[in-house]
Structures are given as structure tokens and as C-alpha cells.
Design a protein around this motif. Sequence first.
Motif, PDB file in Angstrom:
ATOM      1  N   MET A   1       0.844  -1.196   0.000  1.00 35.17           N
ATOM      2  CA  MET A   1       0.000   0.000   0.000  1.00 35.17           C
ATOM      3  C   MET A   1       0.880   1.248   0.000  1.00 35.17           C
ATOM      4  N   GLN A   2       0.557   2.206  -0.835  1.00 32.78           N
ATOM      5  CA  GLN A   2       1.349   3.413  -0.951  1.00 32.78           C
ATOM      6  C   GLN A   2       1.133   4.314   0.265  1.00 32.78           C
ATOM      7  N   THR A   3       2.236   4.868   0.791  1.00 27.75           N
ATOM      8  CA  THR A   3       2.162   5.751   1.949  1.00 27.75           C
ATOM      9  C   THR A   3       1.531   7.080   1.556  1.00 27.75           C
ATOM     10  N   ARG A   4       0.569   7.512   2.347  1.00 28.33           N
ATOM     11  CA  ARG A   4      -0.084   8.798   2.086  1.00 28.33           C
ATOM     12  C   ARG A   4       0.793   9.931   2.610  1.00 28.33           C
ATOM     13  N   ILE A   5       1.041  10.935   1.780  1.00 35.17           N
ATOM     14  CA  ILE A   5       1.859  12.070   2.193  1.00 35.17           C
ATOM     15  C   ILE A   5       1.027  12.953   3.122  1.00 35.17           C
ATOM     16  N   PRO A   6       1.543  13.269   4.324  1.00 35.43           N
ATOM     17  CA  PRO A   6       0.754  14.081   5.249  1.00 35.43           C
ATOM     18  C   PRO A   6       0.616  15.524   4.784  1.00 35.43           C
ATOM     19  N   ALA A   7      -0.428  16.173   5.266  1.00 36.40           N
ATOM     20  CA  ALA A   7      -0.615  17.597   4.992  1.00 36.40           C
ATOM     21  C   ALA A   7       0.428  18.403   5.768  1.00 36.40           C
ATOM     22  N   LEU A   8       0.751  19.572   5.244  1.00 36.53           N
ATOM     23  CA  LEU A   8       1.699  20.475   5.901  1.00 36.53           C
ATOM     24  C   LEU A   8       0.899  21.608   6.523  1.00 36.53           C
ATOM     25  N   SER A   9       1.115  21.839   7.807  1.00 29.40           N
ATOM     26  CA  SER A   9       0.337  22.858   8.509  1.00 29.40           C
ATOM     27  C   SER A   9       1.252  23.907   9.131  1.00 29.40           C
ATOM     28  N   LEU A  10       0.660  25.060   9.421  1.00 28.62           N
ATOM     29  CA  LEU A  10       1.377  26.166  10.060  1.00 28.62           C
ATOM     30  C   LEU A  10       0.653  26.514  11.348  1.00 28.62           C
ATOM     31  N   GLY A  11       1.384  26.468  12.462  1.00 27.17           N
ATOM     32  CA  GLY A  11       0.796  26.819  13.745  1.00 27.17           C
ATOM     33  C   GLY A  11       0.696  28.323  13.927  1.00 27.17           C
ATOM     34  N   PRO A  12       0.096  28.773  15.037  1.00 29.50           N
ATOM     35  CA  PRO A  12      -0.029  30.210  15.284  1.00 29.50           C
ATOM     36  C   PRO A  12       1.320  30.853  15.581  1.00 29.50           C
ATOM     37  N   VAL A  13       1.435  32.137  15.280  1.00 30.27           N
ATOM     38  CA  VAL A  13       2.626  32.901  15.646  1.00 30.27           C
ATOM     39  C   VAL A  13       2.619  33.078  17.159  1.00 30.27           C
ATOM     40  N   TYR A  14       3.642  32.567  17.837  1.00 32.53           N
ATOM     41  CA  TYR A  14       3.718  32.714  19.285  1.00 32.53           C
ATOM     42  C   TYR A  14       4.263  34.077  19.705  1.00 32.53           C
ATOM     43  N   PHE A  15       5.038  34.723  18.840  1.00 36.30           N
ATOM     44  CA  PHE A  15       5.743  35.950  19.207  1.00 36.30           C
ATOM     45  C   PHE A  15       4.872  37.183  18.983  1.00 36.30           C
ATOM     46  N   LEU A  16       5.278  38.296  19.594  1.00 36.65           N
ATOM     47  CA  LEU A  16       4.587  39.557  19.352  1.00 36.65           C
ATOM     48  C   LEU A  16       5.200  40.242  18.142  1.00 36.65           C
ATOM     49  N   TRP A  17       4.472  40.224  17.041  1.00 37.61           N
ATOM     50  CA  TRP A  17       4.828  40.982  15.846  1.00 37.61           C
ATOM     51  C   TRP A  17       3.787  42.079  15.692  1.00 37.61           C
ATOM     52  N   ASP A  18       4.201  43.245  15.254  1.00 35.28           N
ATOM     53  CA  ASP A  18       3.210  44.305  15.089  1.00 35.28           C
ATOM     54  C   ASP A  18       2.201  43.918  14.006  1.00 35.28           C
ATOM     55  N   GLY A  19       1.054  44.604  14.012  1.00 38.62           N
ATOM     56  CA  GLY A  19      -0.052  44.226  13.141  1.00 38.62           C
ATOM     57  C   GLY A  19       0.311  44.093  11.675  1.00 38.62           C
ATOM     58  N   PRO A  20       0.965  45.097  11.072  1.00 41.50           N
ATOM     59  CA  PRO A  20       1.311  44.982   9.653  1.00 41.50           C
ATOM     60  C   PRO A  20       2.260  43.817   9.357  1.00 41.50           C
ATOM     61  N   LYS A  21       3.236  43.577  10.237  1.00 48.12           N
ATOM     62  CA  LYS A  21       4.150  42.448  10.006  1.00 48.12           C
ATOM     63  C   LYS A  21       3.386  41.126  10.099  1.00 48.12           C
ATOM     64  N   ALA A 233      10.121   9.788   8.085  1.00 46.98           N
ATOM     65  CA  ALA A 233       9.719   8.621   7.292  1.00 46.98           C
ATOM     66  C   ALA A 233       8.952   7.555   8.082  1.00 46.98           C
ATOM     67  N   PRO A 234       9.454   7.083   9.258  1.00 50.38           N
ATOM     68  CA  PRO A 234       8.700   6.031   9.944  1.00 50.38           C
ATOM     69  C   PRO A 234       7.342   6.493  10.455  1.00 50.38           C
ATOM     70  N   LEU A 235       7.239   7.774  10.824  1.00 47.57           N
ATOM     71  CA  LEU A 235       5.972   8.299  11.324  1.00 47.57           C
ATOM     72  C   LEU A 235       4.976   8.484  10.185  1.00 47.57           C
ATOM     73  N   VAL A 236       5.473   8.937   9.046  1.00 42.83           N
ATOM     74  CA  VAL A 236       4.612   9.072   7.865  1.00 42.83           C
ATOM     75  C   VAL A 236       4.114   7.691   7.426  1.00 42.83           C
ATOM     76  N   ALA A 237       5.014   6.716   7.428  1.00 42.57           N
ATOM     77  CA  ALA A 237       4.622   5.358   7.038  1.00 42.57           C
ATOM     78  C   ALA A 237       3.577   4.778   7.982  1.00 42.57           C
ATOM     79  N   ALA A 238       3.606   5.215   9.250  1.00 44.18           N
ATOM     80  CA  ALA A 238       2.655   4.708  10.244  1.00 44.18           C
ATOM     81  C   ALA A 238       1.306   5.417  10.184  1.00 44.18           C
ATOM     82  N   GLY A 239       1.199   6.466   9.353  1.00 46.67           N
ATOM     83  CA  GLY A 239      -0.098   7.100   9.160  1.00 46.67           C
ATOM     84  C   GLY A 239      -0.246   8.492   9.728  1.00 46.67           C
TER      85      GLY A 239
END
Length: 310
Positions: A1-21, A233-239
Motif C-alpha cells: 500500500m502506498q504511503t499517504r503524504i501528510p498535509a503540511l500545517s502552520l501553527g499560530p505565531v507565538y511571538f509579538l509581531w506588530d499588526g502589519p508584520k 519517514a517512519p511516522l509518515v509510514a505509520a499514518g
Amino acid sequence: MQTRIPALSLGPVYFLWDGPKWRDFYFRIADEASIDHVTLGETVCSKRQHFSEPHIGEVVERLEAAGKRVTLSTLAMVTLERESRHVRDLIAASEHPVEANDLSALWLLKGRPHSIGPLVNVYNAATARLLAARGADNICLPPELPAASILEMLAAMPDFSFELFAFGRMPLAISARCAHARSKGLTKDNCQFICGDDPDGLPLGTLDRQSFLVLNGVQTLSSSCAVLLDDLAPLVAAGLSRIRLSPQDCDMAAVARLYRARLDGRIDGEEALAELARIYPGVRFSNGFLHQQEGAAWVSRGRAAALGHG
């Protein structure tokens, strides 16, 4: 069975950046980054919310127009009535899924689909099953978990969505007090948003000048940056369903491209690590937790195989 490639996600910005940045960062993610899923919103300190809140609507619109799925994050520590009210209002009014980063949000989310963030301690399948029974449909696991524990959870819940914290300074602790303000001779109530002077956190050293931790307002982060580019690789292969990148003050669009290329097998681990060192220079990389070592350690692929973790 072919390994499914996981989605790539972006978490929230933890730091204080000003509004425009903050706004322009997400605009660039929308336009340039090979990211599938974005979690955003103030997670660390409620006093910072007014920097990003005026821009959330346009950021969400831009991200969704680019085909990204959006989740909104709750605060990681709720201590005041206004913070409790903010969490209640967010959950009640949001048209988007919500990620809980504090247990106080869970009773509000019970029975509706939601995510669990890496600041909630989920260390075993029994906890994951309980959260799933209450409506959680994705859990981003804490970065301190070893691969053996992650593999056990993937095997125990093969149809559930687990996410791995795979890039960024690791969140270690959060406090009602602000050590960042105190280090600059200020108090939390009169902090003057001094954490904004350190957009990638304030480094701390030991008495013998060794890198130790990084302060980010009320949050404590690791000094090293977790980098799991060559450990997936091993974690992706495990699902494994998702790979999470935590925003740092560097070219995150380039980081995302690098992780995507590694997941797709278009670049080898050694080359990817060398390129990442150019993207995010001067920062020590680590992957020790995954290999049951101290978190700040770096375990190469050869050493990982010798330890039985490769």
C-alpha cells in the motif's frame, strides 16, 4: 500500500509581531507557501490581541482564497474574566474550527468538531480517545513525545488525525507572570509590550554563557529549534496526518517549501538540513525528544539507527 503524504500545517505565531508584520506574514504564506492548513490567533498573551485582531478578517480571506484551511486558536492560559469571555465568544461566534490550547476551552467545544493544540498534554492513546469522544478530530502532539509513544498512538487510532510539531522553538511552559517584562525591569501590568523588541524571543544563557532557554512574554521556549526534517519517514509510514511548522522570524515560505520537498522525496535529508541552516542561520537545531534523548540534543540519522530509533 502506498504511503499517504501528510498535509503540511502552520501553527499560530507565538511571538509579538506588530499588526502589519503579522498581516503581511500570512499574506505571503497565502501567496507563496505550500501549506495546506493554517492555525492562527493569539495564543500566548491576551494583552497582544489588539495587534492582530484588526487584520484577522483579511488574513482569513486571503488564506482561504489561496486554498488554505483555517483554524482559530484559543489562548493557552486563561486567568482573567475578559480572557474567559474572549474564549467563549470565539467559540460561540466562529465559523471556523477552533484549536484548544487550554483545557478550559474543552467544555465549550464538547460535541462539536475541534482540534487540540500542542500546549495540551496528550501523552497516550487513552487521553487521545477521550478527547476524540468529546469531538476532537485532530491532535497536534506535544513536542516532547518520543517516536515510540507517537507510533503507539498511531497504531491504536489508525483512522484519527494526529499532527507532529516538526519545526520551531519548542513551547515548554507558560506562566501567569511575565519573566520577559521582569528581565527588562518592568511588570506584567506595565510591560510596555517589551516582548515586541524580540521578534524571535529573548535568549537566556547560563552563568557560563551557554544557550539555555528563550523567553517570549509569559511563555518559555527552547533555545534550540526543533527540526524533524530527517526523522519523518517512519511516522509518515505509520499514518501521521499532518506536519506542523511553528512560525519563527525567518523565511517561513522557504521553510515550508523545504519540508514539502523532503516529504515528496525531492531532496535528501543532509541537503535539506544544509539548506535550512542557510534559511535560519545562527540557531541550533535539535531533535532529541523524538529519540528519547534530552530535548536540546541533535541525533543524526546514523546515531538514531544505532539507538534503535531510526
